[in-house]
Motif scaffolding. Structure first.
Motif, PDB file in Angstrom:
ATOM      1  N   ARG A 191       4.747  31.662 -15.292  1.00  0.00           N
ATOM      2  CA  ARG A 191       5.021  30.243 -15.072  1.00  0.00           C
ATOM      3  C   ARG A 191       5.713  29.598 -16.260  1.00  0.00           C
ATOM      4  O   ARG A 191       6.263  28.505 -16.146  1.00  0.00           O
ATOM      5  N   GLU A 251       5.511  28.771   2.584  1.00  0.00           N
ATOM      6  CA  GLU A 251       5.712  28.533   1.154  1.00  0.00           C
ATOM      7  C   GLU A 251       6.920  29.319   0.656  1.00  0.00           C
ATOM      8  O   GLU A 251       7.700  28.821  -0.167  1.00  0.00           O
ATOM      9  N   PHE A 253      -3.036  32.429  -8.704  1.00  0.00           N
ATOM     10  CA  PHE A 253      -2.227  31.207  -8.683  1.00  0.00           C
ATOM     11  C   PHE A 253      -2.825  30.223  -7.680  1.00  0.00           C
ATOM     12  O   PHE A 253      -3.099  30.578  -6.531  1.00  0.00           O
ATOM     13  N   THR A 276      -5.717  34.180   0.520  1.00  0.00           N
ATOM     14  CA  THR A 276      -4.945  33.449   1.511  1.00  0.00           C
ATOM     15  C   THR A 276      -4.597  34.388   2.664  1.00  0.00           C
ATOM     16  O   THR A 276      -5.187  35.463   2.805  1.00  0.00           O
ATOM     17  N   PRO A 286      -3.114  27.407  -4.909  1.00  0.00           N
ATOM     18  CA  PRO A 286      -2.241  27.199  -3.748  1.00  0.00           C
ATOM     19  C   PRO A 286      -1.116  26.216  -4.009  1.00  0.00           C
ATOM     20  O   PRO A 286       0.026  26.435  -3.563  1.00  0.00           O
ATOM     21  N   ILE A 290      -1.697  37.488  -6.322  1.00  0.00           N
ATOM     22  CA  ILE A 290      -1.354  36.156  -5.825  1.00  0.00           C
ATOM     23  C   ILE A 290      -2.549  35.214  -5.912  1.00  0.00           C
ATOM     24  O   ILE A 290      -2.403  33.991  -6.027  1.00  0.00           O
ATOM     25  N   TYR A 291      -3.774  35.775  -5.940  1.00  0.00           N
ATOM     26  CA  TYR A 291      -4.987  34.949  -6.016  1.00  0.00           C
ATOM     27  C   TYR A 291      -5.254  34.430  -7.422  1.00  0.00           C
ATOM     28  O   TYR A 291      -6.253  33.750  -7.654  1.00  0.00           O
ATOM     29  N   GLU A 326       0.394  25.740  -6.727  1.00  0.00           N
ATOM     30  CA  GLU A 326       1.364  26.323  -7.668  1.00  0.00           C
ATOM     31  C   GLU A 326       2.320  27.297  -6.997  1.00  0.00           C
ATOM     32  O   GLU A 326       3.385  27.583  -7.536  1.00  0.00           O
ATOM     33  N   ARG A 327       1.914  27.838  -5.861  1.00  0.00           N
ATOM     34  CA  ARG A 327       2.655  28.958  -5.292  1.00  0.00           C
ATOM     35  C   ARG A 327       4.106  28.628  -4.924  1.00  0.00           C
ATOM     36  O   ARG A 327       4.996  29.443  -5.191  1.00  0.00           O
ATOM     37  N   LEU A 357       1.382  32.016   3.590  1.00  0.00           N
ATOM     38  CA  LEU A 357       2.401  32.244   2.566  1.00  0.00           C
ATOM     39  C   LEU A 357       3.816  32.094   3.103  1.00  0.00           C
ATOM     40  O   LEU A 357       4.722  31.683   2.369  1.00  0.00           O
ATOM     41  N   LEU A 417       6.061  28.849  -8.054  1.00  0.00           N
ATOM     42  CA  LEU A 417       6.126  30.254  -8.466  1.00  0.00           C
ATOM     43  C   LEU A 417       7.194  30.990  -7.678  1.00  0.00           C
ATOM     44  O   LEU A 417       8.021  31.712  -8.252  1.00  0.00           O
ATOM     45  N   PHE A 418       7.205  30.816  -6.370  1.00  0.00           N
ATOM     46  CA  PHE A 418       8.178  31.518  -5.537  1.00  0.00           C
ATOM     47  C   PHE A 418       9.606  31.060  -5.850  1.00  0.00           C
ATOM     48  O   PHE A 418      10.540  31.864  -5.833  1.00  0.00           O
TER      49      PHE A 418
END
Length: 210
Positions: free
Chosen positions: A104, A184, A124, A176, A126, A121-122, A128-129, A181, A132-133
């Motif tokens: 990040r 997102e 980060f 998740t 939710p 992924i867990y 923030e995702r 996902l 991130l992507f």
């Protein structure tokens, strides 16, 4: 765990057990390594970034593509040291390097053909995702792909056990689902999204986004 269930603060377990986590996550190594080898071999080029590289085993899988190169990035110094030792032991340290940092905040050298986001992924939140992507998409070259692998939320014992561990640990978030996902990833600009179940009867899935 008893104290956590009674409402005490979550445990700061990640720094203490980083090396153990990096090694124990290799329980699905055979399945995930095969998937990574396939994804890297199908990519247009072989420049790879492994975010949260742990022991470095998936950089080793990526090395099966002739001429592939890349970088491993991990937040925990113990995991970085482990990966560096392994790459030297595998005679891959001339093709792949490892550095400590938070994806990040770190400057990502690129562009990359494949970015790996495996079993993490867990870590980060939710909210923030999507950012991130977007960050990872910005580090991919045109035509590149993100490969995300995780245990996802389900009622099977493996997923329930992991969810319980995550619930007791600072800096971790509930498992998740691929369905959550996908929007997102699309919000971050990915268009080609494919989901593959890696183990029959288990909620271990891979998502490729390009």
């Amino acid at each position: 765990m008893p104290e956590t269930l009674r409402g005490s603060e979550l445990g700061d377990h990640l720094p203490r057990y980083a090396g153990v986590i990096a090694e124990s996550s290799r329980i699905a190594e055979g399945v995930i390594s095969g998937y990574v080898r396939g994804a890297v071999s199908e990519a247009e080029g072989g420049h790879v970034l492994d975010v949260g590289c742990g022991s470095g085993v998936y950089l080793r899988a990526a090395s099966a593509r002739p001429g592939s190169t890349g970088t491993g990035l991990d937040l925990q110094p113990a995991a970085v040291e482990l990966a560096q030792r392994n790459l030297r032991r595998w005679s891959l340290d001339d093709r792949f390097g490892v550095r400590q940092g938070d994806v990040r905040e770190a400057e990502l050298d690129g562009p990359y053909d494949v970015i790996l986001l495996l079993n993490n992924i867990y870590y980060f939140a939710p909210e923030e995702r999507p950012d991130l992507f977007r960050t990872l998409r910005g580090a991919l070259r045109e035509g590149g792909r993100l490969v995300l692998v995780s245990m996802f939320h389900d009622s099977n014992p493996t997923a329930l056990n992991l969810d319980l561990i995550l619930a007791c640990t600072q800096g971790c978030y509930a498992l998740t689902t691929p369905a959550r996902l996908e929007p997102e990833l699309r919000e971050a600009g990915f268009r080609r999204i494919r989901t593959d179940q890696l183990v029959s009867g288990q909620s271990l899935y891979a998502i490729q986004a390009g």
